[in-house]
Design a protein around this motif. Structure first.
Motif, PDB file in Angstrom:
ATOM      1  N   GLN A   5       0.716  -1.369  -0.101  1.00 19.60           N
ATOM      2  CA  GLN A   5      -0.062   0.090  -0.031  1.00 19.60           C
ATOM      3  C   GLN A   5       0.757   1.222  -0.169  1.00 19.60           C
ATOM      4  O   GLN A   5       2.052   1.113   0.532  1.00 19.60           O
ATOM      5  CB  GLN A   5      -0.870  -0.019   1.173  1.00 19.60           C
ATOM      6  N   THR A   6       0.561   2.330  -0.610  1.00 19.97           N
ATOM      7  CA  THR A   6       1.151   3.516  -0.702  1.00 19.97           C
ATOM      8  C   THR A   6       0.507   4.512   0.285  1.00 19.97           C
ATOM      9  O   THR A   6      -0.778   4.813   0.110  1.00 19.97           O
ATOM     10  CB  THR A   6       1.200   4.240  -1.918  1.00 19.97           C
ATOM     11  N   HIS A   7       1.215   5.066   0.984  1.00 19.30           N
ATOM     12  CA  HIS A   7       0.639   6.149   1.989  1.00 19.30           C
ATOM     13  C   HIS A   7       1.436   7.412   1.750  1.00 19.30           C
ATOM     14  O   HIS A   7       2.598   7.732   1.682  1.00 19.30           O
ATOM     15  CB  HIS A   7       0.729   5.717   3.415  1.00 19.30           C
ATOM     16  N   ILE A   8       0.366   8.464   1.571  1.00 24.25           N
ATOM     17  CA  ILE A   8       1.003   9.853   1.345  1.00 24.25           C
ATOM     18  C   ILE A   8       0.772  10.630   2.678  1.00 24.25           C
ATOM     19  O   ILE A   8      -0.330  10.510   3.269  1.00 24.25           O
ATOM     20  CB  ILE A   8       0.417  10.520   0.296  1.00 24.25           C
ATOM     21  N   VAL A   9       1.684  11.306   3.160  1.00 26.07           N
ATOM     22  CA  VAL A   9       1.887  11.951   4.521  1.00 26.07           C
ATOM     23  C   VAL A   9       2.293  13.243   4.196  1.00 26.07           C
ATOM     24  O   VAL A   9       3.306  13.870   3.463  1.00 26.07           O
ATOM     25  CB  VAL A   9       2.476  11.011   5.328  1.00 26.07           C
TER      26      VAL A   9
END
Length: 65
Positions: A5-9
């Motif tokens: 999964q890709t998470h953008i913070v």
């Protein structure tokens, strides 16, 4: 293999103190991971894991720079 999964913070690092705290924490994290990777009793899998952790922390520091 599980899908990654890709998470953008988004971090507000406009405050110099927050920036310094984050960079110092990442540097400590990378250093500790390298220390763990260099332990004589570490397995190959553990060394690989800790080297990956250290590389990721270093990459994050470079991106923040």
């Amino acid at each position: 293999m599980a899908e990654q999964q890709t998470h953008i913070v988004t971090l507000d690092l406009s405050d110099g103190d927050r920036y310094a705290i984050l960079v110092n924490a990442l540097q400590d994290y990378a250093s500790d991971a390298l220390d763990m990777a260099q332990r004589e009793d570490s397995t190959t899998a553990e060394r690989d894991h800790f080297q990956s952790v250290a590389a990721t922390a270093t990459e994050l520091i470079d991106e923040l720079g």
